[in-house]
Motif scaffolding. Structure first.
Motif, PDB file in Angstrom:
ATOM      1  N   VAL A  54       0.443  -1.223   0.029  1.00 47.82           N
ATOM      2  CA  VAL A  54       0.070   0.148   0.262  1.00 47.82           C
ATOM      3  C   VAL A  54       0.489   1.380   0.452  1.00 47.82           C
ATOM      4  CG1 VAL A  54      -1.512   1.448   1.174  1.00 47.82           C
ATOM      5  CG2 VAL A  54      -2.106  -1.311   1.274  1.00 47.82           C
ATOM      6  N   SER A  55       2.072   1.464   0.940  1.00 48.27           N
ATOM      7  CA  SER A  55       2.742   2.696   0.684  1.00 48.27           C
ATOM      8  C   SER A  55       4.171   2.168   0.633  1.00 48.27           C
ATOM      9  CB  SER A  55       3.499   2.755   2.504  1.00 48.27           C
ATOM     10  OG  SER A  55       3.264   1.841   3.046  1.00 48.27           O
ATOM     11  N   VAL A  89      -1.320  -5.280   0.975  1.00 50.68           N
ATOM     12  CA  VAL A  89      -0.332  -5.929   0.993  1.00 50.68           C
ATOM     13  C   VAL A  89       0.064  -4.662   2.569  1.00 50.68           C
ATOM     14  CG1 VAL A  89       1.708  -7.592   2.409  1.00 50.68           C
ATOM     15  CG2 VAL A  89       0.567  -7.516   0.206  1.00 50.68           C
ATOM     16  N   THR A  90       0.026  -4.438   3.527  1.00 49.20           N
ATOM     17  CA  THR A  90       0.265  -3.223   3.862  1.00 49.20           C
ATOM     18  C   THR A  90       0.234  -3.501   6.154  1.00 49.20           C
ATOM     19  OG1 THR A  90      -0.740  -1.397   4.957  1.00 49.20           O
ATOM     20  CG2 THR A  90      -2.047  -2.853   4.543  1.00 49.20           C
ATOM     21  N   ALA A  91       1.787  -2.901   5.811  1.00 47.14           N
ATOM     22  CA  ALA A  91       1.504  -2.882   7.486  1.00 47.14           C
ATOM     23  C   ALA A  91       0.721  -2.338   8.186  1.00 47.14           C
ATOM     24  CB  ALA A  91       3.151  -2.337   8.395  1.00 47.14           C
ATOM     25  N   HIS A  92       0.004  -1.562   7.449  1.00 49.55           N
ATOM     26  CA  HIS A  92      -0.506   0.268   8.659  1.00 49.55           C
ATOM     27  C   HIS A  92      -2.497  -0.822   8.532  1.00 49.55           C
ATOM     28  CE1 HIS A  92       1.930   2.586   7.491  1.00 49.55           C
ATOM     29  NE2 HIS A  92       1.787   2.224   6.404  1.00 49.55           N
ATOM     30  N   ALA A  93      -2.104  -2.198   9.686  1.00 44.53           N
ATOM     31  CA  ALA A  93      -3.907  -2.799   9.627  1.00 44.53           C
ATOM     32  C   ALA A  93      -3.882  -1.955  11.219  1.00 44.53           C
ATOM     33  CB  ALA A  93      -3.095  -4.132  10.243  1.00 44.53           C
ATOM     34  N   ARG A  98      -8.456  -1.864   6.333  1.00 45.48           N
ATOM     35  CA  ARG A  98      -8.829  -3.044   5.410  1.00 45.48           C
ATOM     36  C   ARG A  98     -10.537  -2.735   4.775  1.00 45.48           C
ATOM     37  NH1 ARG A  98     -11.935  -8.940   5.225  1.00 45.48           N
ATOM     38  NH2 ARG A  98      -9.929  -9.506   4.106  1.00 45.48           N
ATOM     39  N   GLU A  99     -11.812  -2.872   5.080  1.00 44.06           N
ATOM     40  CA  GLU A  99     -12.456  -2.272   4.527  1.00 44.06           C
ATOM     41  C   GLU A  99     -12.116  -0.768   4.097  1.00 44.06           C
ATOM     42  OE1 GLU A  99     -12.644  -2.470   7.598  1.00 44.06           O
ATOM     43  OE2 GLU A  99     -13.292  -5.065   7.058  1.00 44.06           O
ATOM     44  N   ASN A 100     -11.636   0.167   4.264  1.00 47.03           N
ATOM     45  CA  ASN A 100     -11.282   1.671   3.420  1.00 47.03           C
ATOM     46  C   ASN A 100     -10.485   1.357   2.283  1.00 47.03           C
ATOM     47  OD1 ASN A 100     -13.213   2.919   4.768  1.00 47.03           O
ATOM     48  ND2 ASN A 100     -11.042   4.063   6.663  1.00 47.03           N
ATOM     49  N   PHE A 101      -9.287   0.635   2.324  1.00 45.25           N
ATOM     50  CA  PHE A 101      -8.044   0.442   1.207  1.00 45.25           C
ATOM     51  C   PHE A 101      -8.984  -0.388   0.294  1.00 45.25           C
ATOM     52  CE2 PHE A 101      -4.322   1.188   4.232  1.00 45.25           C
ATOM     53  CZ  PHE A 101      -4.620   1.739   4.354  1.00 45.25           C
ATOM     54  N   LEU A 102      -9.762  -1.962   0.398  1.00 49.16           N
ATOM     55  CA  LEU A 102     -10.709  -2.427  -0.442  1.00 49.16           C
ATOM     56  C   LEU A 102     -11.378  -1.638  -1.585  1.00 49.16           C
ATOM     57  CD1 LEU A 102     -10.528  -5.906   1.205  1.00 49.16           C
ATOM     58  CD2 LEU A 102      -9.563  -5.696  -0.239  1.00 49.16           C
ATOM     59  N   GLN A 104     -11.288   1.932  -1.421  1.00 46.53           N
ATOM     60  CA  GLN A 104     -11.091   2.940  -2.630  1.00 46.53           C
ATOM     61  C   GLN A 104     -10.033   2.648  -3.709  1.00 46.53           C
ATOM     62  OE1 GLN A 104      -7.773   4.806  -0.016  1.00 46.53           O
ATOM     63  NE2 GLN A 104      -9.176   5.785   0.967  1.00 46.53           N
ATOM     64  N   SER A 105      -9.504   1.074  -3.380  1.00 44.80           N
ATOM     65  CA  SER A 105      -9.108   0.375  -4.792  1.00 44.80           C
ATOM     66  C   SER A 105      -9.249  -0.317  -5.725  1.00 44.80           C
ATOM     67  CB  SER A 105      -7.031   0.358  -4.157  1.00 44.80           C
ATOM     68  OG  SER A 105      -7.323  -1.240  -2.868  1.00 44.80           O
ATOM     69  N   GLY A 106     -10.214  -0.849  -5.438  1.00 47.27           N
ATOM     70  CA  GLY A 106     -11.128  -2.091  -5.702  1.00 47.27           C
ATOM     71  C   GLY A 106      -9.992  -3.627  -5.822  1.00 47.27           C
ATOM     72  N   ALA A 107      -8.863  -3.090  -4.773  1.00 50.47           N
ATOM     73  CA  ALA A 107      -8.088  -4.521  -4.733  1.00 50.47           C
ATOM     74  C   ALA A 107      -9.148  -6.089  -4.301  1.00 50.47           C
ATOM     75  CB  ALA A 107      -7.348  -4.648  -3.766  1.00 50.47           C
ATOM     76  N   ASP A 108      -8.680  -7.085  -4.770  1.00 50.23           N
ATOM     77  CA  ASP A 108      -9.522  -8.651  -4.520  1.00 50.23           C
ATOM     78  C   ASP A 108      -9.149  -8.619  -2.949  1.00 50.23           C
ATOM     79  OD1 ASP A 108      -9.911  -9.131  -7.838  1.00 50.23           O
ATOM     80  OD2 ASP A 108      -8.340  -7.788  -7.145  1.00 50.23           O
ATOM     81  N   GLY A 109      -8.226  -8.037  -2.605  1.00 53.18           N
ATOM     82  CA  GLY A 109      -7.929  -9.037  -1.132  1.00 53.18           C
ATOM     83  C   GLY A 109      -6.841  -8.012  -0.489  1.00 53.18           C
ATOM     84  N   TYR A 110      -7.065  -8.649   0.188  1.00 51.52           N
ATOM     85  CA  TYR A 110      -5.603  -7.615   1.518  1.00 51.52           C
ATOM     86  C   TYR A 110      -4.893  -8.437   2.921  1.00 51.52           C
ATOM     87  CZ  TYR A 110      -5.427  -4.186   5.649  1.00 51.52           C
ATOM     88  OH  TYR A 110      -4.838  -2.874   6.782  1.00 51.52           O
ATOM     89  N   ILE A 111      -3.912  -8.441   2.947  1.00 51.41           N
ATOM     90  CA  ILE A 111      -3.410  -9.151   3.572  1.00 51.41           C
ATOM     91  C   ILE A 111      -2.369  -8.044   4.745  1.00 51.41           C
ATOM     92  CG2 ILE A 111      -0.962 -10.668   3.963  1.00 51.41           C
ATOM     93  CD1 ILE A 111      -2.264 -11.935   1.451  1.00 51.41           C
ATOM     94  N   SER A 112      -1.693  -8.339   5.860  1.00 52.48           N
ATOM     95  CA  SER A 112      -1.189  -7.648   6.775  1.00 52.48           C
ATOM     96  C   SER A 112       0.099  -7.741   6.787  1.00 52.48           C
ATOM     97  CB  SER A 112      -1.818  -7.022   8.168  1.00 52.48           C
ATOM     98  OG  SER A 112      -2.126  -8.169   9.173  1.00 52.48           O
ATOM     99  N   LYS A 113       0.740  -6.708   7.209  1.00 49.32           N
ATOM    100  CA  LYS A 113       2.495  -7.304   7.587  1.00 49.32           C
ATOM    101  C   LYS A 113       2.637  -7.044   9.088  1.00 49.32           C
ATOM    102  CE  LYS A 113       3.995  -4.533   4.273  1.00 49.32           C
ATOM    103  NZ  LYS A 113       5.180  -4.102   3.014  1.00 49.32           N
ATOM    104  N   PRO A 114       3.400  -7.631   9.886  1.00 50.25           N
ATOM    105  CA  PRO A 114       4.341  -8.717   9.200  1.00 50.25           C
ATOM    106  C   PRO A 114       3.531 -10.392   8.631  1.00 50.25           C
ATOM    107  CG  PRO A 114       4.486  -8.558  10.872  1.00 50.25           C
ATOM    108  CD  PRO A 114       3.740  -8.148  11.319  1.00 50.25           C
ATOM    109  N   VAL A 115       3.689 -10.792   7.670  1.00 51.96           N
ATOM    110  CA  VAL A 115       2.869 -12.349   7.532  1.00 51.96           C
ATOM    111  C   VAL A 115       3.672 -13.076   8.612  1.00 51.96           C
ATOM    112  CG1 VAL A 115       2.695 -13.865   5.891  1.00 51.96           C
ATOM    113  CG2 VAL A 115       2.640 -11.729   4.971  1.00 51.96           C
ATOM    114  N   VAL A 116       2.629 -13.547   8.989  1.00 53.18           N
ATOM    115  CA  VAL A 116       3.425 -14.592  10.143  1.00 53.18           C
ATOM    116  C   VAL A 116       2.820 -15.466  10.076  1.00 53.18           C
ATOM    117  CG1 VAL A 116       2.676 -15.516  12.792  1.00 53.18           C
ATOM    118  CG2 VAL A 116       2.554 -12.966  12.440  1.00 53.18           C
ATOM    119  N   ASP A 117       1.690 -16.318   9.324  1.00 55.37           N
ATOM    120  CA  ASP A 117       1.233 -17.248   9.424  1.00 55.37           C
ATOM    121  C   ASP A 117       1.485 -18.042   7.955  1.00 55.37           C
ATOM    122  OD1 ASP A 117       0.291 -20.138   8.120  1.00 55.37           O
ATOM    123  OD2 ASP A 117      -1.504 -19.321   9.935  1.00 55.37           O
TER     124      ASP A 117
END
Length: 134
Positions: A54-55, A89-93, A98-102, A104-117
């Motif tokens: 995202v950023s 993908v963003t650390a700003h979770a 999530r809802e705002n970013f999706l 605004q952007s029209g993206a299909d999904g959202y993953i927050s960093k850091p990726v743990v699993d």
């Protein structure tokens, strides 16, 4: 082999994502933060999915600074690339991000960093990659 384009300005994150996707997901990986290259790869059909940070601190397009939201909007408004799945993908979770970013952007999904699993990360990506012949 399916290919994921990683649009990420942090080389460590890009390397971690690449490793997870190639080892666990058996996917091909490309990486760039160059906006024109992102668009070129998308239009040429050289990626099956885009992981979009995202950023993006250093990404410029036509002389303007752009972030992952803007690049996603550009891809989703182009008939040639609108169907290409994009996962933000963003650390700003923060709550509601999530809802705002999706939205605004029209993206299909959202993953927050850091990726743990790592397996969940791969599963989320695999779920959005178009299956053959669909």
């Amino acid at each position: 082999m399916k290919t994921v384009l990683i649009v990420e300005d942090d080389p460590i994150n890009a390397r971690v994502f690449s490793k997870i996707l190639t080892k666990r997901g058996g996917l091909g990986v490309k990486h760039t933060e160059d906006v024109e290259e992102v668009i070129k790869i998308a239009q040429a059909g050289e990626a099956d999915l885009i992981l979009m940070d995202v950023s993006l601190a250093r990404s410029m397009y036509e002389g303007k600074s752009v972030d992952g939201i803007k690049i996603t909007q550009m891809l989703k408004s182009d008939p040639q690339t609108e169907k290409l799945p994009v996962i933000l993908v963003t650390a700003h979770a923060m709550e509601g991000d999530r809802e705002n970013f999706l939205k605004q952007s029209g993206a299909d999904g959202y993953i927050s960093k850091p990726v743990v699993d790592h397996q969940q990360f791969v599963d989320q990506i695999m779920a959005l990659i178009p299956k053959e012949g669909v």
